[in-house]
Design a protein around this motif. Structure first.
Motif, short mmCIF file in Angstrom:
data_model
loop_
_atom_site.label_atom_id
_atom_site.label_comp_id
_atom_site.label_asym_id
_atom_site.label_seq_id
_atom_site.Cartn_x
_atom_site.Cartn_y
_atom_site.Cartn_z
N GLN A 13 -43.94 95.50 61.15
CA GLN A 13 -43.20 94.52 60.36
C GLN A 13 -41.91 94.19 61.08
O GLN A 13 -41.08 95.07 61.31
CB GLN A 13 -42.89 95.04 58.96
CG GLN A 13 -42.16 94.00 58.12
CD GLN A 13 -42.03 94.40 56.67
OE1 GLN A 13 -42.61 95.38 56.24
NE2 GLN A 13 -41.27 93.62 55.91
N ARG A 14 -41.72 92.92 61.42
CA ARG A 14 -40.57 92.55 62.23
C ARG A 14 -39.68 91.52 61.55
O ARG A 14 -38.61 91.21 62.05
CB ARG A 14 -41.03 91.98 63.58
CG ARG A 14 -41.84 92.98 64.41
CD ARG A 14 -42.13 92.43 65.80
NE ARG A 14 -40.89 92.12 66.50
CZ ARG A 14 -40.15 93.04 67.15
NH1 ARG A 14 -40.54 94.30 67.15
NH2 ARG A 14 -39.06 92.68 67.78
N VAL A 15 -40.12 90.98 60.42
CA VAL A 15 -39.34 89.95 59.76
C VAL A 15 -39.49 90.07 58.26
O VAL A 15 -40.55 90.47 57.75
CB VAL A 15 -39.77 88.53 60.24
CG1 VAL A 15 -41.21 88.25 59.86
CG2 VAL A 15 -38.84 87.46 59.68
N THR A 17 -37.55 88.42 54.30
CA THR A 17 -36.61 87.48 53.70
C THR A 17 -36.09 88.02 52.39
O THR A 17 -36.69 88.89 51.76
CB THR A 17 -37.28 86.11 53.45
OG1 THR A 17 -38.36 86.27 52.51
CG2 THR A 17 -37.80 85.49 54.73
N THR A 51 -33.11 85.49 56.36
CA THR A 51 -34.26 85.96 57.13
C THR A 51 -33.75 86.92 58.19
O THR A 51 -32.84 86.57 58.95
CB THR A 51 -35.01 84.80 57.80
OG1 THR A 51 -35.41 83.86 56.80
CG2 THR A 51 -36.23 85.30 58.55
N ARG A 53 -34.79 89.54 61.38
CA ARG A 53 -35.85 89.78 62.37
C ARG A 53 -35.40 90.88 63.32
O ARG A 53 -34.29 90.85 63.85
CB ARG A 53 -36.13 88.49 63.14
CG ARG A 53 -37.28 88.57 64.13
CD ARG A 53 -37.40 87.26 64.91
NE ARG A 53 -37.54 86.12 64.02
CZ ARG A 53 -38.69 85.69 63.53
NH1 ARG A 53 -39.81 86.32 63.85
NH2 ARG A 53 -38.74 84.64 62.73
N ARG A 54 -36.27 91.86 63.54
CA ARG A 54 -35.97 92.89 64.52
C ARG A 54 -35.96 92.27 65.91
O ARG A 54 -36.80 91.43 66.24
CB ARG A 54 -37.02 94.00 64.47
CG ARG A 54 -37.10 94.77 63.16
CD ARG A 54 -38.25 95.76 63.25
NE ARG A 54 -38.52 96.40 61.98
CZ ARG A 54 -38.08 97.62 61.65
NH1 ARG A 54 -37.32 98.29 62.51
NH2 ARG A 54 -38.38 98.16 60.49
N THR A 55 -35.00 92.69 66.75
CA THR A 55 -34.93 92.21 68.12
C THR A 55 -34.99 93.39 69.07
O THR A 55 -34.64 94.51 68.73
CB THR A 55 -33.64 91.41 68.36
OG1 THR A 55 -32.52 92.27 68.12
CG2 THR A 55 -33.55 90.21 67.44
N LEU A 106 -30.89 93.32 65.05
CA LEU A 106 -31.42 92.24 64.22
C LEU A 106 -30.94 90.88 64.67
O LEU A 106 -29.86 90.75 65.25
CB LEU A 106 -30.99 92.43 62.76
CG LEU A 106 -31.38 93.72 62.04
CD1 LEU A 106 -30.67 93.78 60.70
CD2 LEU A 106 -32.88 93.79 61.86
N GLU A 107 -31.73 89.87 64.35
CA GLU A 107 -31.27 88.49 64.33
C GLU A 107 -31.27 88.07 62.87
O GLU A 107 -32.24 88.35 62.14
CB GLU A 107 -32.19 87.58 65.14
CG GLU A 107 -31.75 86.11 65.08
CD GLU A 107 -32.71 85.20 65.83
OE1 GLU A 107 -32.90 85.43 67.03
OE2 GLU A 107 -33.29 84.31 65.18
N ARG A 109 -30.70 84.96 60.01
CA ARG A 109 -30.59 83.53 59.73
C ARG A 109 -30.31 83.35 58.25
O ARG A 109 -31.00 83.93 57.40
CB ARG A 109 -31.88 82.79 60.10
CG ARG A 109 -31.86 81.30 59.76
CD ARG A 109 -33.22 80.67 60.02
NE ARG A 109 -33.24 79.29 59.57
CZ ARG A 109 -33.17 78.24 60.38
NH1 ARG A 109 -33.06 78.43 61.68
NH2 ARG A 109 -33.21 77.01 59.89
N LEU A 137 -37.17 94.56 54.66
CA LEU A 137 -37.55 94.88 56.04
C LEU A 137 -37.70 96.37 56.26
O LEU A 137 -38.65 96.83 56.91
CB LEU A 137 -36.51 94.31 57.01
CG LEU A 137 -36.84 94.46 58.50
CD1 LEU A 137 -38.05 93.62 58.88
CD2 LEU A 137 -35.64 94.07 59.35
#
Length: 335
Positions: A13-15, A17, A51, A53-55, A106-107, A109, A137
């Motif tokens: 799981q990378r994203v 919301t 949102t 997201r793992r980076t 993380l990123e 948004r 997440l």
């Protein structure tokens, strides 16, 4: 509270919301900081989504936050930049309280339709949406109190002194009454609509709170009188609201606007918006939130009544407006 949680997310799981919405203060702003009751309404039409997201890689980390908000004519305007300090503090608190160890890479948004610096809970909506996204997440299963506490970390940084009413209302579906640190849902004896009108001028809750704090430090009697009068307006309005006496509620709103104007918190623009709303038939109108700009709220009854007031405000001033409905319902203690 436990400092360690077992993640329930899968390894791929990378994203995720999370969502929240705006709010408007109907009665009691500023006085609530000094223990007076305050009544706030959720604005579900003004949504915010985070949102996360793992980076990975050499540039991993909280490197970018993107905000997306409506422009002057409904177009989407995007601004990119470093993550705000209050959200960095929130991320640190989330990492510490959930036992994740190192700060996550993380990123982030943020897509928000809650206009910033307007007293509509933009910072609290951003924070709540982000906490919910992080919770999803990492599978940390935060309860409502834990979410509130994390949002308050951000809010205290953003505003200097936060009562908690924004942090609460941006996650609720019904009106919120905050009294002496305790929350409840007030009784609503008749359906009504609120029209929110944007003055077009940024307000600053932190500046307004500081201005009042300094003024009250010089003259504590002024603070006592202000808190007493604000409390009286709010309690009377709550009784009228429970009984469904909307014209009486409207008069309390207008009284509260005059009280806040006497403290220098309104502007020529917000005074004009309140006056135009009343001229157009609103039952009451007042500034909402921190003041020194921001928005005005007007009380109306039916959809048609709200549309009439909204049209008058737009035609005469060019102001953006939003309308939200509040349905009749029983009150209860707690969330």
């Amino acid at each position: 509270m436990s400092t360690h949680r077992t993640s329930t997310t899968t390894v791929d799981q990378r994203v995720a919301t999370g969502e929240a919405h705006g709010k408007a203060i109907l009665l009691g702003e500023h006085a609530v900081v000094y223990g007076a009751p305050a009544l706030a309404l959720p604005l579900p039409e003004l949504k915010c989504r985070a949102t996360v997201r793992r980076t990975t890689g050499p540039d991993a980390g909280v490197s970018r936050t993107r905000f997306l908000a409506p422009g002057p004519h409904g177009t989407q305007g995007e601004a990119a930049g470093g993550i705000p300090e209050e959200l960095l503090l929130l991320l640190g608190a989330f990492t510490e309280r959930t036992g994740l160890g190192a700060s996550p890479a993380l990123e982030i948004r943020l897509d928000s339709h809650v206009p910033p610096c307007r007293g509509l809970g933009s910072s609290a909506a951003n924070a709540r949406a982000l906490v919910r996204a992080l919770d999803a997440l990492f599978g940390t299963c935060l309860d409502e109190q834990e979410i509130f506490d994390l949002v308050q970390v951000s809010e205290q940084s953003a505003h200097g002194s936060a009562s908690g009413i924004d942090a609460l209302t941006t996650g609720r579906e019904r009106p919120v009454l905050l009294t002496d640190g305790q929350t409840s849902t007030p009784a609503v004896g008749a359906d009504f609509h609120i029209v929110v009108a944007d003055s077009g001028n940024s307000g600053s809750t932190k500046k307004a709170v500081g201005m009042l704090r300094d003024a009250f430090a010089r003259n504590p009697d002024h603070r006592t009188r202000f808190v007493h009068r604000s409390t009286g307006f709010t309690r009377a309005a709550l009784d009228d609201l429970a009984a469904g006496h909307l014209p009486a509620v409207g008069r309390r709103l207008t009284d509260c606007h005059r009280l806040l104007a006497g403290l220098g918190l309104t502007t020529d623009r917000t005074d004009a918006l309140a006056r135009i709303a009343l001229d157009a038939g609103a039952l009451g109108a007042k500034m909402s939130g921190g003041g020194l700009g921001g928005c005005v709220v007007a009380l109306t009854t039916t959809v048609a009544h709200a549309e009439s007031v909204s049209t008058a405000l737009t035609d005469r001033t060019g102001a953006r407006t939003w309308t939200t409905a509040v349905a009749k319902g029983a009150g209860h203690d707690g969330p």
